[in-house]
Enzyme design. Structure first.
Site, PDB file in Angstrom:
ATOM      1  CG  HIS A   1      -2.286  -6.962  10.565  1.00 21.85           C
ATOM      2  ND1 HIS A   1      -0.672  -6.838  10.187  1.00 21.85           N
ATOM      3  CD2 HIS A   1      -2.818  -5.637  10.384  1.00 21.85           C
ATOM      4  CE1 HIS A   1      -1.109  -5.645  10.025  1.00 21.85           C
ATOM      5  NE2 HIS A   1      -1.825  -4.946  10.214  1.00 21.85           N
TER       6      HIS A   1
ATOM      7  CD  GLU B   1      -1.216  -0.168   3.643  1.00 19.29           C
ATOM      8  OE1 GLU B   1      -1.739   0.876   3.873  1.00 19.29           O
ATOM      9  OE2 GLU B   1      -0.696  -1.399   4.669  1.00 19.29           O
TER      10      GLU B   1
ATOM     11  CB  CYS C   1      -2.297  -4.731   6.984  1.00 17.23           C
ATOM     12  SG  CYS C   1      -1.915  -2.856   7.372  1.00 17.23           S
TER      13      CYS C   1
HETATM   14  P1  HMG Z   1      -2.770   6.724  21.909  1.00 16.89           P
HETATM   15  O1  HMG Z   1      -4.230   7.241  21.712  1.00 16.89           O
HETATM   16  O2  HMG Z   1      -1.726   6.518  21.263  1.00 16.89           O
HETATM   17  O3  HMG Z   1      -2.893   4.655  22.840  1.00 16.89           O
HETATM   18  O4  HMG Z   1      -2.987   5.289  20.059  1.00 16.89           O
HETATM   19  P2  HMG Z   1      -4.231   4.966  24.026  1.00 16.89           P
HETATM   20  O5  HMG Z   1      -3.705   5.991  24.834  1.00 16.89           O
HETATM   21  O6  HMG Z   1      -5.008   3.918  23.685  1.00 16.89           O
HETATM   22  O7  HMG Z   1      -3.101   3.802  24.694  1.00 16.89           O
HETATM   23  C1  HMG Z   1      -2.409   2.664  24.154  1.00 16.89           C
HETATM   24  C2  HMG Z   1      -2.641   1.727  25.523  1.00 16.89           C
HETATM   25  O8  HMG Z   1      -1.795   1.895  26.276  1.00 16.89           O
HETATM   26  C3  HMG Z   1      -3.716   1.086  25.936  1.00 16.89           C
HETATM   27  O9  HMG Z   1      -3.509   0.175  26.509  1.00 16.89           O
HETATM   28  C4  HMG Z   1      -2.822   1.964  27.494  1.00 16.89           C
HETATM   29  O10 HMG Z   1      -3.993   1.389  28.162  1.00 16.89           O
HETATM   30  C5  HMG Z   1      -1.906   2.214  27.733  1.00 16.89           C
HETATM   31  P3  HMG Z   1      -5.210  -0.754  25.947  1.00 16.89           P
HETATM   32  O11 HMG Z   1      -5.724  -0.551  26.338  1.00 16.89           O
HETATM   33  O12 HMG Z   1      -5.119  -0.003  24.182  1.00 16.89           O
HETATM   34  O13 HMG Z   1      -4.412  -2.568  26.704  1.00 16.89           O
HETATM   35  N1  HMG Z   1      -1.297   2.973  28.602  1.00 16.89           N
HETATM   36  C6  HMG Z   1       0.436   2.119  28.879  1.00 16.89           C
HETATM   37  N2  HMG Z   1       0.724   0.513  29.645  1.00 16.89           N
HETATM   38  C7  HMG Z   1       1.788   0.761  30.359  1.00 16.89           C
HETATM   39  N3  HMG Z   1       2.001   2.402  30.748  1.00 16.89           N
HETATM   40  C8  HMG Z   1       1.397   3.253  30.712  1.00 16.89           C
HETATM   41  C9  HMG Z   1       1.037   3.013  29.682  1.00 16.89           C
HETATM   42  N4  HMG Z   1       0.343   4.878  29.524  1.00 16.89           N
HETATM   43  C10 HMG Z   1      -0.651   4.207  28.492  1.00 16.89           C
HETATM   44  N5  HMG Z   1       1.811   4.971  31.445  1.00 16.89           N
HETATM   45  C11 HMG Z   1      -3.483   3.869  18.727  1.00 16.89           C
HETATM   46  C12 HMG Z   1      -3.097   3.728  20.246  1.00 16.89           C
HETATM   47  C13 HMG Z   1      -2.790   2.164  18.672  1.00 16.89           C
HETATM   48  C14 HMG Z   1      -4.707   3.847  18.264  1.00 16.89           C
HETATM   49  C15 HMG Z   1      -2.170   4.424  17.986  1.00 16.89           C
HETATM   50  O14 HMG Z   1      -0.785   4.001  17.968  1.00 16.89           O
HETATM   51  C16 HMG Z   1      -2.950   4.389  16.186  1.00 16.89           C
HETATM   52  O15 HMG Z   1      -3.715   5.235  15.527  1.00 16.89           O
HETATM   53  N6  HMG Z   1      -2.255   3.749  15.544  1.00 16.89           N
HETATM   54  C17 HMG Z   1      -2.702   2.977  14.097  1.00 16.89           C
HETATM   55  C18 HMG Z   1      -3.308   2.633  14.088  1.00 16.89           C
HETATM   56  C19 HMG Z   1      -3.069   0.626  14.345  1.00 16.89           C
HETATM   57  O16 HMG Z   1      -1.847   0.197  14.323  1.00 16.89           O
HETATM   58  N7  HMG Z   1      -4.122   0.151  14.346  1.00 16.89           N
HETATM   59  C20 HMG Z   1      -4.326  -1.270  14.625  1.00 16.89           C
HETATM   60  C21 HMG Z   1      -5.634  -1.955  13.580  1.00 16.89           C
HETATM   61  S1  HMG Z   1      -5.904  -1.223  12.292  1.00 16.89           S
HETATM   62  C22 HMG Z   1      -4.964  -2.341  11.112  1.00 16.89           C
HETATM   63  O17 HMG Z   1      -4.200  -3.010  12.034  1.00 16.89           O
HETATM   64  C23 HMG Z   1      -4.571  -1.909  10.184  1.00 16.89           C
HETATM   65  C24 HMG Z   1      -2.709  -1.128   9.724  1.00 16.89           C
HETATM   66  O18 HMG Z   1      -1.918  -2.373  10.043  1.00 16.89           O
HETATM   67  C25 HMG Z   1      -3.603  -0.447   8.420  1.00 16.89           C
HETATM   68  C26 HMG Z   1      -3.400  -1.317   7.246  1.00 16.89           C
HETATM   69  O19 HMG Z   1      -4.436  -2.357   7.382  1.00 16.89           O
HETATM   70  O20 HMG Z   1      -2.656  -0.929   6.335  1.00 16.89           O
HETATM   71  C27 HMG Z   1      -3.120  -0.166  10.555  1.00 16.89           C
END
Ligand code: HMG
Length: 389
Positions: free
Chosen positions: A233, A79, A111
């Site tokens: 994935h 992609e 992906c």
């Molecule tokens: P965010 O808002 O920065 O993070 O976004 P958050 O506030 O949700 O925190 C993440 C986790 O860290 C949470 O855990 C927190 O509790 C924890 P969870 O509730 O999820 O289990 N946390 C802590 N843990 C330990 N110590 C601490 C602490 N503070 C917080 N101090 C997000 C995170 C992944 C959403 C962001 O990085 C993002 O948007 N990433 C890109 C999208 C993505 O990867 N999506 C995955 C599914 S879609 C997919 O797989 C397709 C893709 O690969 C693309 C394609 O298909 O081409 C993305």
């Protein structure tokens, strides 16, 4: 006749950053990245690398003379395309010095596309069992500096040879593909960074895993107990844990602990490279096969592929004797990378060719890779095999 993955090789960039360091610079608790997201290191893409150079590097590691003679098709799944018309597979075919009587094409669905490529390849091998299909999953995951997605970036390529009588994984007949028009992640033609509804995307991923797994179970009469491991994935390693726990539903038996242990083995390399988009599932598979000492030939591996937009597929394969010998040395390659500062990473991020229309010439001497992007001339990307210089 068995058809499946005969060989696998991985290539990534020669530089990486430490995500604890990135957390400090971004004013975030490092444990959010290390534990909450589950990522420790991230590949950094220099302007002299892209999906063509990474894809060629991965494929170059696995091809011998016999493979070269029987490759009928090269499919690049990506992609992160570098042209709206021309397939990256054509550049890669040239860099690899493959015969001109080879079909070359590029496929896309976020992906997910490498899984589609493997399924298409199975079809060709079923019709022509003496042929091989080279599937290359190559991507650059790029969200932008200081965005929530920054910690989930990465870059690299996994090359796979799909053949009859494969030596890694014989793919089983039943697979379940599932797609819906969903806006969880996308990249408009005018953008070099992905747009994403992050939290929503993690929920869609988990829902698609549950849907495809439960239909697979119905169609095959198999249960989680029938799997030695499931490879996911891995956009970030915590995502695999979220999905697995969603179906284990607090189970505490032998199957649940076997699958949790296998998941840890599969996360090892992704934790150090980041998201490879369509290659991530397959890097996870390589990590599983190289880091889970309890796996045995004859056992069943489940694979969950997910691409935003969205499409999921659950399928399975049977491990073949001697599978370890058909994988490139990923741990060795990762240990040879160079750690760079966050400032140097930001510089590389901003120096990418991107949508630049001008002629550009890069100094390729600092890049240790054999295949490099030397620049752009008359709107044409200049790919160089340094061994030919
Ligand atoms: P965010 O808002 O920065 O993070 O976004 P958050 O506030 O949700 O925190 C993440 C986790 O860290 C949470 O855990 C927190 O509790 C924890 P969870 O509730 O999820 O289990 N946390 C802590 N843990 C330990 N110590 C601490 C602490 N503070 C917080 N101090 C997000 C995170 C992944 C959403 C962001 O990085 C993002 O948007 N990433 C890109 C999208 C993505 O990867 N999506 C995955 C599914 S879609 C997919 O797989 C397709 C893709 O690969 C693309 C394609 O298909 O081409 C993305």
């Amino acid at each position: 006749m068995k058809i499946g993955i005969d060989k696998m090789a991985f290539a990534t960039t020669s530089e990486y950053i430490d995500l604890a360091e990135l957390a400090k610079v971004r004013g975030v608790d490092p444990n959010k990245y290390l534990i909450g997201i589950g990522q420790s290191e991230q590949a950094v893409l220099p302007p002299t690398q892209d999906i063509v150079t990474l894809g060629a590097a991965a494929a170059d590691k696995l091809l011998n003379e016999r493979d070269r003679e029987r490759i009928a098709t090269v499919i690049v799944a990506t992609e992160s395309g570098i042209d709206n018309s021309k397939a990256s597979a054509i550049y890669i075919k040239r860099l690899l010095n493959l015969d001109d009587y080879v079909r070359t094409v590029e496929v896309k669905e976020a992906c997910y596309s490498a899984t589609a490529a493997i399924q298409f390849a199975r079809g060709q091998v079923a019709l022509e069992p003496e042929k091989a299909v080279l599937v290359i999953a190559a991507d650059v995951a790029r969200y932008g500096l200081k965005t929530a997605g920054e910690v989930t970036q990465g870059a690299g390529a996994v090359a796979m040879l799909i053949t009859a009588e494969p030596r890694i994984l014989a793919i089983e007949r039943t697979s379940v593909a599932y797609s819906q028009d969903v806006m969880d992640f996308w990249r408009p033609l005018y953008a070099t960074e992905a747009m994403v509804d992050g939290k929503y995307s993690t929920n869609v991923y988990t829902d698609f895993f549950k849907h495809t797994l439960s239909r697979y179970e119905k169609l095959t009469d198999r249960k989680l107990d029938d799997f030695a491991a499931i490879a996911f994935h891995l956009p970030f390693t915590k995502m695999g844990k979220k999905a697995l726990e969603a179906v284990l539903d607090e189970r505490d038996d032998q199957t649940a602990w076997r699958l949790r242990k296998a998941l840890l083995a599969s996360q090892n390399y992704s934790r150090r490279v980041g998201n490879l988009y369509t290659g991530s599932l397959y890097l996870g598979l390589m990590s599983l096969l190289q880091n889970d000492p309890d796996l045995k030939a004859g056992e069943r591996i489940g694979l969950f592929s997910y691409g935003s937009g969205a499409e999921g597929e659950f399928y399975s394969g049977i491990l073949q004797p001697g599978y370890q010998e058909q994988l490139s040395n990923v741990a060795g390659d990762l240990s040879e990378r160079q750690l760079i500062s966050i400032a140097a990473y930001e510089q590389q991020f901003n120096d990418q060719l991107g949508m630049n229309k001008a002629d550009v010439e890069y100094d390729v001497s600092a890049d240790p890779a054999r295949f490099v992007l030397a620049g752009q001339k008359n709107h044409q990307r200049q790919y160089v095999d340094k061994q030919q210089l």
